[in-house]
Design an enzyme around this catalytic site. Structure first.
Site, PDB file in Angstrom:
ATOM      1  N   THR A  66      39.559  40.957  42.003  1.00 48.01           N
ATOM      2  CA  THR A  66      38.586  40.172  42.754  1.00 48.01           C
ATOM      3  C   THR A  66      37.186  40.411  42.183  1.00 48.01           C
ATOM      4  O   THR A  66      36.873  41.472  41.668  1.00 48.01           O
ATOM      5  CB  THR A  66      38.614  40.511  44.254  1.00 48.01           C
ATOM      6  OG1 THR A  66      38.216  41.874  44.455  1.00 48.01           O
ATOM      7  CG2 THR A  66      40.003  40.282  44.836  1.00 48.01           C
TER       8      THR A  66
ATOM      9  N   SER B 169      35.696  38.950  39.477  1.00 55.54           N
ATOM     10  CA  SER B 169      35.883  39.284  38.060  1.00 55.54           C
ATOM     11  C   SER B 169      35.278  38.275  37.087  1.00 55.54           C
ATOM     12  O   SER B 169      35.708  38.175  35.943  1.00 55.54           O
ATOM     13  CB  SER B 169      37.367  39.466  37.759  1.00 55.54           C
ATOM     14  OG  SER B 169      38.151  38.390  38.239  1.00 55.54           O
ATOM     15  N   THR B 170      34.263  37.541  37.525  1.00 59.71           N
ATOM     16  CA  THR B 170      33.616  36.601  36.609  1.00 59.71           C
ATOM     17  C   THR B 170      32.461  37.231  35.843  1.00 59.71           C
ATOM     18  O   THR B 170      31.953  36.641  34.889  1.00 59.71           O
ATOM     19  CB  THR B 170      33.098  35.364  37.356  1.00 59.71           C
ATOM     20  OG1 THR B 170      32.182  35.784  38.380  1.00 59.71           O
ATOM     21  CG2 THR B 170      34.242  34.578  37.975  1.00 59.71           C
ATOM     22  N   SER B 171      32.025  38.424  36.249  1.00 64.51           N
ATOM     23  CA  SER B 171      30.919  39.080  35.553  1.00 64.51           C
ATOM     24  C   SER B 171      30.969  40.577  35.834  1.00 64.51           C
ATOM     25  O   SER B 171      31.752  41.042  36.665  1.00 64.51           O
ATOM     26  CB  SER B 171      29.566  38.517  36.005  1.00 64.51           C
ATOM     27  OG  SER B 171      29.332  38.806  37.373  1.00 64.51           O
TER      28      SER B 171
ATOM     29  N   ILE C 247      31.366  44.503  36.199  1.00 68.01           N
ATOM     30  CA  ILE C 247      32.495  45.435  36.157  1.00 68.01           C
ATOM     31  C   ILE C 247      33.818  44.681  36.257  1.00 68.01           C
ATOM     32  O   ILE C 247      34.774  44.977  35.533  1.00 68.01           O
ATOM     33  CB  ILE C 247      32.368  46.465  37.296  1.00 68.01           C
ATOM     34  CG1 ILE C 247      31.178  47.392  37.042  1.00 68.01           C
ATOM     35  CG2 ILE C 247      33.652  47.287  37.424  1.00 68.01           C
ATOM     36  CD1 ILE C 247      30.859  48.321  38.203  1.00 68.01           C
ATOM     37  N   GLY C 248      33.887  43.704  37.138  1.00 66.60           N
ATOM     38  CA  GLY C 248      35.132  42.962  37.313  1.00 66.60           C
ATOM     39  C   GLY C 248      35.575  42.252  36.051  1.00 66.60           C
ATOM     40  O   GLY C 248      36.762  42.239  35.713  1.00 66.60           O
TER      41      GLY C 248
ATOM     42  N   SER D 228      32.219  53.993  45.276  1.00 63.17           N
ATOM     43  CA  SER D 228      30.878  54.230  44.750  1.00 63.17           C
ATOM     44  C   SER D 228      30.555  55.698  44.917  1.00 63.17           C
ATOM     45  O   SER D 228      31.041  56.360  45.844  1.00 63.17           O
ATOM     46  CB  SER D 228      29.840  53.392  45.498  1.00 63.17           C
ATOM     47  OG  SER D 228      28.526  53.812  45.170  1.00 63.17           O
TER      48      SER D 228
ATOM     49  N   TYR E  12      25.182  50.190  52.729  1.00 65.61           N
ATOM     50  CA  TYR E  12      26.055  50.056  51.568  1.00 65.61           C
ATOM     51  C   TYR E  12      26.914  51.302  51.413  1.00 65.61           C
ATOM     52  O   TYR E  12      28.132  51.210  51.184  1.00 65.61           O
ATOM     53  CB  TYR E  12      25.209  49.834  50.309  1.00 65.61           C
ATOM     54  CG  TYR E  12      26.033  49.776  49.039  1.00 65.61           C
ATOM     55  CD1 TYR E  12      26.732  48.628  48.706  1.00 65.61           C
ATOM     56  CD2 TYR E  12      26.104  50.868  48.180  1.00 65.61           C
ATOM     57  CE1 TYR E  12      27.489  48.566  47.544  1.00 65.61           C
ATOM     58  CE2 TYR E  12      26.861  50.820  47.022  1.00 65.61           C
ATOM     59  CZ  TYR E  12      27.549  49.672  46.708  1.00 65.61           C
ATOM     60  OH  TYR E  12      28.308  49.619  45.568  1.00 65.61           O
TER      61      TYR E  12
END
Length: 274
Positions: free
Chosen positions: A13, A15-17, A19-20, A150, A163
């Site tokens: 999920t 994953s277009t830029s 880390i993904g 994280s 966060y």
């Protein structure tokens, strides 16, 4: 090392830029058929086209996993693409962070709606995708679920506590799920990055530079951020590939006896015992 991912199907999920994108490309290079996911149709199509152009098996899934309808849409497309999912990497998430590493701003600047959006995007999205993907993993008798945590989960900073809260919640989900799925052939683990240089993070780091007067040279900015703000022994920020390598290992049959574990990939920023 051969990660033995040939013949496996993976959904990453977000994953277009960043880390993904690094994760989905490495899994593809290791032989997995991959599902590129994002909220924008054009970005997903571009990601799929790039992978297929390089000779990898890839398909796309578009939708907002912070909503029930979006999660349904993503899971449906992912499960249909290659006949099932063996690997689920829960990478999609939201970061709302201040432009300066100082306490206090979040008391007035982060409203209830933003805090709720963080929880939906970072915690409930994971729960939604697990509910939709893991049952068919049980039927297949094998699976890997990898959460993106994280360093902030175990070492929360004063500047963005909401966060940190969401990432700590995901580690709790990870341990509970690993025990719930005992004996199914499915393992559940987490990778917890330190601060990683991505397009989403770089503006925040440059904001720190303005606050402290570090100038415009990125090498200087990165060294100062890693050294004086984050106290990272490696004296650099992470790279997406640093995280992707850890995720790929945990997603593979090679990690069969690792379960319910949180793997910190933070350059040593967290000074405590894991």
């Amino acid at each position: 090392m051969d990660l033995q991912l040939a013949g496996k199907n993976a959904l990453v999920t977000g994953s277009t830029s960043g880390i993904g994108a690094a994760i989905v490309r490495l899994l593809a290079r290791e032989g997995a058929a991959v599902i590129v996911h994002g909220r924008r149709t054009e970005a997903v199509a571009d990601g799929v086209a790039e992978l297929t152009r390089d000779g990898f098996r890839a398909a796309g899934a578009v939708g907002d996993v912070s909503t029930e309808a979006g999660a349904d849409q993503v899971a449906g497309a992912a499960l249909a693409a290659f006949g099932g999912i063996d690997i689920l990497v829960n990478n999609a998430g939201l970061l709302i962070a201040p432009k300066a590493p100082a306490p206090g701003d979040w008391l007035t600047d982060l409203g209830a709606s933003q805090a709720s959006a963080l929880y939906e995007a970072n915690v409930n999205s994971v729960f939604r995708m697990v509910r939709r993907i893991v049952p068919q993993m049980k039927d297949r008798g094998w699976g890997r679920v990898v959460m993106l945590g994280s360093v902030a989960a175990a070492m929360p900073r004063e500047a963005f506590p909401q966060y940190s809260l969401t990432k700590a919640a995901n580690l709790n989900q990870m341990v509970s799920l690993s025990r719930l799925l005992a004996g199914t052939g499915i393992t559940v683990n987490a990778v917890s990055p330190g601060l990683v240089r991505t397009p989403a993070v770089e503006p925040m780091i440059r904001g720190w530079s303005q606050s402290f007067g570090w100038g415009e040279d990125w090498d200087v900015i990165e060294h100062n951020a890693a050294t004086h703000v984050l106290n990272t022994p490696t004296r650099r920020l992470g790279r997406p590939d640093d995280i992707a390598r850890a995720v790929a290992f945990l997603a593979s049959p090679q990690s069969d006896f690792i379960n319910g574990a949180n793997l910190r990939v933070d350059g040593g920023a967290n000074p405590t015992v894991n």
